[in-house]
Design a protein around this motif. Sequence first.
Motif, PDB file in Angstrom:
ATOM      1  N   MET A   1       1.664  -2.732  -1.360  1.00 32.81           N
ATOM      2  CA  MET A   1       1.549  -1.297  -1.443  1.00 32.81           C
ATOM      3  C   MET A   1       1.505  -0.757  -0.021  1.00 32.81           C
ATOM      4  SD  MET A   1      -1.479   1.020  -3.026  1.00 32.81           S
ATOM      5  CE  MET A   1      -0.935   0.916  -4.694  1.00 32.81           C
ATOM      6  N   SER A   2       2.306   0.250   0.251  1.00 32.13           N
ATOM      7  CA  SER A   2       2.306   0.840   1.584  1.00 32.13           C
ATOM      8  C   SER A   2       1.459   2.101   1.588  1.00 32.13           C
ATOM      9  CB  SER A   2       3.734   1.145   2.028  1.00 32.13           C
ATOM     10  OG  SER A   2       4.336   2.033   1.145  1.00 32.13           O
ATOM     11  N   ALA A   3       0.828   2.384   2.723  1.00 34.73           N
ATOM     12  CA  ALA A   3      -0.088   3.513   2.814  1.00 34.73           C
ATOM     13  C   ALA A   3      -0.083   4.098   4.222  1.00 34.73           C
ATOM     14  CB  ALA A   3      -1.497   3.064   2.444  1.00 34.73           C
ATOM     15  N   ASP A   4      -0.670   5.286   4.343  1.00 33.16           N
ATOM     16  CA  ASP A   4      -0.820   5.960   5.631  1.00 33.16           C
ATOM     17  C   ASP A   4      -1.753   5.172   6.539  1.00 33.16           C
ATOM     18  OD1 ASP A   4       0.765   8.144   5.202  1.00 33.16           O
ATOM     19  OD2 ASP A   4      -0.836   9.388   4.412  1.00 33.16           O
ATOM     20  N   PRO A   5      -1.721   5.466   7.846  1.00 28.90           N
ATOM     21  CA  PRO A   5      -2.650   4.811   8.769  1.00 28.90           C
ATOM     22  C   PRO A   5      -4.119   5.065   8.431  1.00 28.90           C
ATOM     23  CG  PRO A   5      -0.887   5.866  10.001  1.00 28.90           C
ATOM     24  CD  PRO A   5      -0.718   6.263   8.566  1.00 28.90           C
ATOM     25  N   GLY A   6      -4.406   6.128   7.710  1.00 27.51           N
ATOM     26  CA  GLY A   6      -5.778   6.428   7.320  1.00 27.51           C
ATOM     27  C   GLY A   6      -6.388   5.397   6.379  1.00 27.51           C
ATOM     28  N   TYR A   7      -5.567   4.556   5.771  1.00 23.06           N
ATOM     29  CA  TYR A   7      -6.044   3.533   4.854  1.00 23.06           C
ATOM     30  C   TYR A   7      -6.357   2.219   5.550  1.00 23.06           C
ATOM     31  CZ  TYR A   7      -4.841   6.582   1.004  1.00 23.06           C
ATOM     32  OH  TYR A   7      -4.787   7.632   0.135  1.00 23.06           O
ATOM     33  N   ASP A   8      -6.321   2.211   6.861  1.00 18.68           N
ATOM     34  CA  ASP A   8      -6.642   1.011   7.633  1.00 18.68           C
ATOM     35  C   ASP A   8      -8.152   0.784   7.585  1.00 18.68           C
ATOM     36  OD1 ASP A   8      -6.774  -1.097   9.389  1.00 18.68           O
ATOM     37  OD2 ASP A   8      -6.476   0.127  11.168  1.00 18.68           O
ATOM     38  N   ASP A   9      -8.597   0.138   6.533  1.00 16.20           N
ATOM     39  CA  ASP A   9     -10.021  -0.085   6.313  1.00 16.20           C
ATOM     40  C   ASP A   9     -10.218  -1.486   5.751  1.00 16.20           C
ATOM     41  OD1 ASP A   9     -12.803   0.628   6.056  1.00 16.20           O
ATOM     42  OD2 ASP A   9     -12.445   0.841   3.904  1.00 16.20           O
ATOM     43  N   HIS A  10     -11.175  -2.204   6.300  1.00 19.18           N
ATOM     44  CA  HIS A  10     -11.416  -3.588   5.893  1.00 19.18           C
ATOM     45  C   HIS A  10     -11.736  -3.694   4.400  1.00 19.18           C
ATOM     46  CE1 HIS A  10     -12.212  -7.783   6.571  1.00 19.18           C
ATOM     47  NE2 HIS A  10     -13.396  -7.665   5.985  1.00 19.18           N
ATOM     48  N   GLU A  11     -12.526  -2.756   3.877  1.00 20.07           N
ATOM     49  CA  GLU A  11     -12.896  -2.798   2.463  1.00 20.07           C
ATOM     50  C   GLU A  11     -11.673  -2.599   1.565  1.00 20.07           C
ATOM     51  OE1 GLU A  11     -16.076  -0.119   1.605  1.00 20.07           O
ATOM     52  OE2 GLU A  11     -17.348  -0.934   3.183  1.00 20.07           O
ATOM     53  N   LEU A  12     -10.750  -1.731   1.980  1.00 23.76           N
ATOM     54  CA  LEU A  12      -9.538  -1.521   1.182  1.00 23.76           C
ATOM     55  C   LEU A  12      -8.650  -2.758   1.186  1.00 23.76           C
ATOM     56  CD1 LEU A  12      -8.599   2.145   2.107  1.00 23.76           C
ATOM     57  CD2 LEU A  12      -9.537   1.301  -0.041  1.00 23.76           C
ATOM     58  N   TYR A  13      -8.573  -3.461   2.329  1.00 22.57           N
ATOM     59  CA  TYR A  13      -7.795  -4.695   2.371  1.00 22.57           C
ATOM     60  C   TYR A  13      -8.403  -5.739   1.441  1.00 22.57           C
ATOM     61  CZ  TYR A  13      -5.073  -3.007   6.317  1.00 22.57           C
ATOM     62  OH  TYR A  13      -4.237  -2.291   7.115  1.00 22.57           O
ATOM     63  N   ASP A  14      -9.730  -5.850   1.455  1.00 21.22           N
ATOM     64  CA  ASP A  14     -10.397  -6.807   0.563  1.00 21.22           C
ATOM     65  C   ASP A  14     -10.182  -6.438  -0.902  1.00 21.22           C
ATOM     66  OD1 ASP A  14     -11.311  -8.189   2.757  1.00 21.22           O
ATOM     67  OD2 ASP A  14     -13.331  -7.331   2.704  1.00 21.22           O
ATOM     68  N   LEU A  15     -10.300  -5.146  -1.214  1.00 17.73           N
ATOM     69  CA  LEU A  15     -10.107  -4.689  -2.587  1.00 17.73           C
ATOM     70  C   LEU A  15      -8.681  -4.957  -3.053  1.00 17.73           C
ATOM     71  CD1 LEU A  15     -11.247  -3.216  -5.060  1.00 17.73           C
ATOM     72  CD2 LEU A  15     -10.490  -1.083  -4.007  1.00 17.73           C
ATOM     73  N   SER A  16      -7.701  -4.679  -2.199  1.00 16.42           N
ATOM     74  CA  SER A  16      -6.311  -4.922  -2.594  1.00 16.42           C
ATOM     75  C   SER A  16      -6.057  -6.408  -2.825  1.00 16.42           C
ATOM     76  CB  SER A  16      -5.345  -4.368  -1.545  1.00 16.42           C
ATOM     77  OG  SER A  16      -5.437  -5.086  -0.338  1.00 16.42           O
ATOM     78  N   THR A  17      -6.633  -7.255  -2.001  1.00 16.10           N
ATOM     79  CA  THR A  17      -6.474  -8.697  -2.182  1.00 16.10           C
ATOM     80  C   THR A  17      -7.114  -9.143  -3.491  1.00 16.10           C
ATOM     81  OG1 THR A  17      -6.493  -8.979   0.207  1.00 16.10           O
ATOM     82  CG2 THR A  17      -6.876 -10.942  -1.116  1.00 16.10           C
ATOM     83  N   ASP A  18      -8.301  -8.609  -3.792  1.00 19.61           N
ATOM     84  CA  ASP A  18      -8.985  -8.950  -5.043  1.00 19.61           C
ATOM     85  C   ASP A  18      -8.195  -8.494  -6.265  1.00 19.61           C
ATOM     86  OD1 ASP A  18     -11.007  -9.998  -3.509  1.00 19.61           O
ATOM     87  OD2 ASP A  18     -12.364  -8.274  -3.767  1.00 19.61           O
ATOM     88  N   MET A  19      -7.458  -7.392  -6.133  1.00 23.68           N
ATOM     89  CA  MET A  19      -6.685  -6.853  -7.254  1.00 23.68           C
ATOM     90  C   MET A  19      -5.297  -7.491  -7.362  1.00 23.68           C
ATOM     91  SD  MET A  19      -7.778  -2.874  -7.145  1.00 23.68           S
ATOM     92  CE  MET A  19      -7.110  -2.486  -8.746  1.00 23.68           C
ATOM     93  N   GLY A  20      -4.931  -8.334  -6.400  1.00 24.01           N
ATOM     94  CA  GLY A  20      -3.696  -9.083  -6.506  1.00 24.01           C
ATOM     95  C   GLY A  20      -2.490  -8.488  -5.807  1.00 24.01           C
ATOM     96  N   PHE A  21      -2.690  -7.585  -4.867  1.00 29.88           N
ATOM     97  CA  PHE A  21      -1.561  -7.080  -4.097  1.00 29.88           C
ATOM     98  C   PHE A  21      -1.965  -6.965  -2.637  1.00 29.88           C
ATOM     99  CE2 PHE A  21      -3.844  -3.352  -5.552  1.00 29.88           C
ATOM    100  CZ  PHE A  21      -3.883  -2.532  -4.443  1.00 29.88           C
ATOM    101  N   ARG A  22      -0.992  -6.682  -1.783  1.00 25.10           N
ATOM    102  CA  ARG A  22      -1.240  -6.598  -0.346  1.00 25.10           C
ATOM    103  C   ARG A  22      -1.027  -5.168   0.119  1.00 25.10           C
ATOM    104  NH1 ARG A  22       1.280 -10.793   3.806  1.00 25.10           N
ATOM    105  NH2 ARG A  22      -0.770 -11.698   3.735  1.00 25.10           N
TER     106      ARG A  22
END
Length: 119
Positions: A1-22
């Motif tokens: 999933m692509s996102a704006d630079p505002g989504y550069d957050d460690h928790e969001l990266y962890d959540l996306s990995t847990d949900m099965g996407f990058r």
Amino acid sequence: MSADPGYDDHELYDLSTDMGFRLVCPVQRYKNTPADRIKLIEFYESDIGHAIYSLRSISIEPLIGHIKSAFRIDPLPIRGYTRACAIVLLSVLLYQILVYYNCKINKDNPIAIKYMLGT
């Protein structure tokens, strides 16, 4: 999933990995950048990372621009995150309802959303 630079957050990266996407978005590099963020930076700077991020400009940005134009919400007439979320979410919901209605009623000759809104 692509996102704006505002989504550069460690928790969001962890959540996306847990949900099965990058999550793919520009990542800031700092003096003491941890190794896991270096991997994210390397992926974003790779050819496949740039290819994924470039898809964003042909799918998401035109839709957001069209919604802002149709509902005249650029700039937003209010302040505050909660109020801004409410207006944007209501605009998107109304847009989706109008698109659905347009598809159900005018299958062969769809009407422009702006015309349906009277703007």
